[in-house]
Scaffold this active site. Structure first.
Site, mmCIF file in Angstrom:
data_model
loop_
_atom_site.group_PDB
_atom_site.id
_atom_site.type_symbol
_atom_site.label_atom_id
_atom_site.label_comp_id
_atom_site.label_asym_id
_atom_site.label_seq_id
_atom_site.Cartn_x
_atom_site.Cartn_y
_atom_site.Cartn_z
ATOM 1 N N GLU A 164 -42.119 6.813 25.536
ATOM 2 C CA GLU A 164 -41.418 6.899 24.328
ATOM 3 C C GLU A 164 -41.214 5.675 23.450
ATOM 4 O OE1 GLU A 164 -36.615 8.058 23.072
ATOM 5 O OE2 GLU A 164 -37.144 6.743 24.704
ATOM 6 N N ASP A 166 -37.787 11.083 33.860
ATOM 7 C CA ASP A 166 -37.305 10.126 32.985
ATOM 8 C C ASP A 166 -37.150 8.766 33.499
ATOM 9 O OD1 ASP A 166 -36.687 9.456 30.348
ATOM 10 O OD2 ASP A 166 -35.404 11.095 29.968
ATOM 11 N N HIS A 176 -33.111 15.742 23.674
ATOM 12 C CA HIS A 176 -31.691 15.451 23.774
ATOM 13 C C HIS A 176 -31.156 14.287 22.811
ATOM 14 C CE1 HIS A 176 -34.022 12.256 25.757
ATOM 15 N NE2 HIS A 176 -32.891 11.511 25.682
ATOM 16 N N ASP A 177 -31.880 13.683 22.060
ATOM 17 C CA ASP A 177 -31.343 12.829 21.146
ATOM 18 C C ASP A 177 -31.522 13.135 19.665
ATOM 19 O OD1 ASP A 177 -30.702 10.742 22.809
ATOM 20 O OD2 ASP A 177 -33.120 9.977 22.748
ATOM 21 N N ASP A 191 -38.714 6.029 28.813
ATOM 22 C CA ASP A 191 -37.710 5.679 27.582
ATOM 23 C C ASP A 191 -37.875 4.350 27.033
ATOM 24 O OD1 ASP A 191 -35.161 6.882 26.732
ATOM 25 O OD2 ASP A 191 -34.536 4.683 27.230
#
Length: 579
Positions: free
Chosen positions: A268, A101, A341-342, A209
């Site tokens: 993302e 990430d 995870h979000d 991200d």
């Protein structure tokens, strides 16, 4: 003329590990790299190809590692570089790859770059971040003095005052996450050097991200204030800004071009459109391999945003996914996900986490994985893990949830119980409770005290129990992954939506070189009569049947009299060969 073979990642399945909640090897209550290493055989048996590792860099953990204070150090809570190198070696030995990430829209406020930047307006790194004077006519710290009226994703304004200099710095997320200024070429060069360092260490790519936030529209200006909100929407000023394609193409040249290894880049990109995604993922443009878009996971939200739950109309989801499937059919590539995870847990959000937990978990898995794109599995999704019955605000750990509760109750005057109900349904903490490995103490996650409480349903929902069950979510995922690995039509076939206006039937075909698969899903808890002619074919995989993950005894759906079955049972899915 020889056709260029499809990229390796068109056959791949990604598994996301949120390290703090995956497995704890040292008993301190936090998941760690050694814990992941100890579970690699579990992932290899599942069949996944890529492990996406959420941040393990040094961090004050204000946003669970998405606030990075040193990009080239492992946070001690997760272990050491020896642990990291062992993980890379263990993955590669099992034929899997590691994706890190990458969080470079912002750093931690404790990163040396920011500490230097904040030390003085004359610092050489001052313009590595976004510093601005107060709004004209306002004194520093005065209400309304923020340089723009933008609201943070984590509540409050996007600007925090530095009293020493009288200037404000920009943070689209928490105040401890100041935004890097990508307009400065020194910033970009430092980021690319760091990325090259990780690739040289054996990493196989990056999930980036909110990477489409790094280009801001200048000059920074106020945004419209949505009804019921305190702050303006700055999104049009920073989502896919004017230099984003330039920056990503430069990143590709400086980091990825010329490397012989099979690598992957995933961007993302909140707010990205299909047309923009075609540009980002067009191989000829050499920017990123695929994007994470958010359209489909916003369809159950009202005009008030993520806390304004309205429920999902399946027709909206079909319309959205069909648009993305068609839009990237000839150029570009989709990332396929419903859990991460979000997001709250898939089976609780879109399925039935009670009587039909197995059926609805496997239905959504099949529908997702049979689309064209690279599927992503979030830890625990393959077990049918559910949302958590949080009872008070003290149960939560997520900065977004805690900040929203404070703003909603203290500043907007909302009923605390209504706010808590919204958090219980939608909070990111639903995805962040520990993976439920066993029915033993703390679900087998740790011998210590977990950093966040384990979901109390772990005695009945856990890997040990599920993997030995005749109705195993894990085994169903295994079969889906094997189907993708072995089927060119699943990997690359043309997508055609059927019954677009049906409120609960999700039906589509995938076609390639004469091979045709049809997928039928009943997205409801009631039996569903099928339209004539849809139910025939040879069953490749289903979630009802003789106990073996739904595989019919002879692989054929026609009954003894030769008639096609005309009914789908509650949350039933069938993958049929209708060639």
């Amino acid at each position: 003329m020889t056709e260029t073979p499809a990229p390796w990642w068109t056959r791949a399945v990604v598994y996301q590990v949120y390290p703090r909640s995956f497995a704890d090897a040292d008993g301190d209550g936090n998941g760690d790299l050694a814990g992941i290493l100890g579970r690699l055989d579990y992932l290899a048996e599942l069949g996944v190809d890529i492990l996406w590792l959420s941040p393990v860099y040094a961090s004050p953990q204000k946003d669970n590692g998405y606030d990075i204070s040193d990009y080239q150090r492992i946070d001690p809570v997760f272990g050491t570089f020896a642990d990291f190198d062992a993980l890379v070696a263990g993955l590669h030995a099992r034929g899997m790859k590691l994706v890190m990430d990458l969080v470079v829209n912002h750093t931690s406020s404790e990163h040396p770059w920011f500490l230097d930047s904040a030390s003085s307006p004359q610092s050489p790194r001052r313009d590595w971040y976004w510093w601005r004077d107060p709004r004209k006519g306002f004194a520093p710290g005065e209400p309304g003095a923020e340089p723009t009226n933008w609201g943070s994703f984590f509540s409050g304004p996007t600007w925090t005052l530095d009293p020493a200099s009288g200037q404000y710095y920009l943070h689209l997320f928490a105040r401890e996450q100041p935004d890097l200024n990508w307009e400065n070429p020194e910033v970009r060069a430092a980021v690319y050097d760091m990325m090259n360092w990780w690739l040289d260490r054996g990493v196989d790519g990056f999930r980036m991200d909110v990477i489409n936030f790094v280009s801001k529209t200048l000059p920074l200006a106020d945004g419209a204030v949505p009804p019921g909100h305190l702050w303006g929407d700055g999104g049009p000023q920073f989502m896919s800004g004017p230099r984003i394609h330039e920056f990503l193409a430069e990143m590709h040249r400086e980091v990825f071009a010329g490397r012989e290894a099979e690598l992957i880049t995933v961007g993302e990109m909140p707010g990205v459109t299909v047309d923009e995604a075609r540009l980002f993922t067009d191989p000829a443009r050499a920017e990123v391999d695929m994007v994470f878009q958010f359209e489909h996971v916003s369809l159950d939200q009202g005009p008030g945003g993520k806390w304004d739950y309205r429920g999902l109309d399946l027709r909206d989801l079909k319309t959205s996914w069909n648009r993305w499937q068609k839009g990237l059919a000839d150029t570009g590539w989709n990332s396929l996900y419903l859990d991460n995870h979000d997001q709250p847990r898939l089976v609780s959000r879109f399925g039935d986490d009670g009587a039909y937990r197995y059926e609805s978990a496997t239905l959504w898995a099949a529908l997702l994985h049979l689309h064209r794109g690279t599927p992503y599995i979030y830890q625990g999704e393959e077990l049918g893990m559910t949302n958590v019955p949080f009872t008070s605000i003290e149960d939560f750990r997520d900065v977004e949830s805690l900040n929203w509760y404070e703003e909603a109750t203290m500043k907007l005057g909302r009923d605390p119980q209504e706010v808590l109900a919204a958090l219980r349904r939608t909070s990111r903490d639903n995805a962040r409770t520990p993976v439920q490995w066993t029915g033993g103490a703390n679900a087998g996650f740790t011998t210590g005290t977990p950093w966040i409480a384990v979901n109390p349903n772990y005695p009945t929902v856990n890997a040990e129990l599920d993997r030995s069950s005749p109705r195993s979510v894990y085994r169903f995922y295994q079969r889906l992954i094997a189907l993708r690995h072995g089927s060119a039509v699943v990997q690359l076939g043309q997508f055609e939506l059927e019954q677009a206006d049906h409120p609960v039937l999700y039906a589509f075909t995938r076609t390639l070189d004469g091979a045709v698969l049809r997928v039928l899903g009943n997205v409801s808890g009631e039996p569903l009569g099928l339209p004539p002619g849809l139910g025939g074919g040879t069953l490749l995989l289903g979630n009802y049947g003789d106990g073996d993950a739904g595989t019919a005894r002879d692989g054929n759906l026609r009954d003894a009299a030769g008639h096609e079955p005309d009914t789908l049972r509650p949350w039933e899915v069938r993958i049929l060969d209708v060639s």
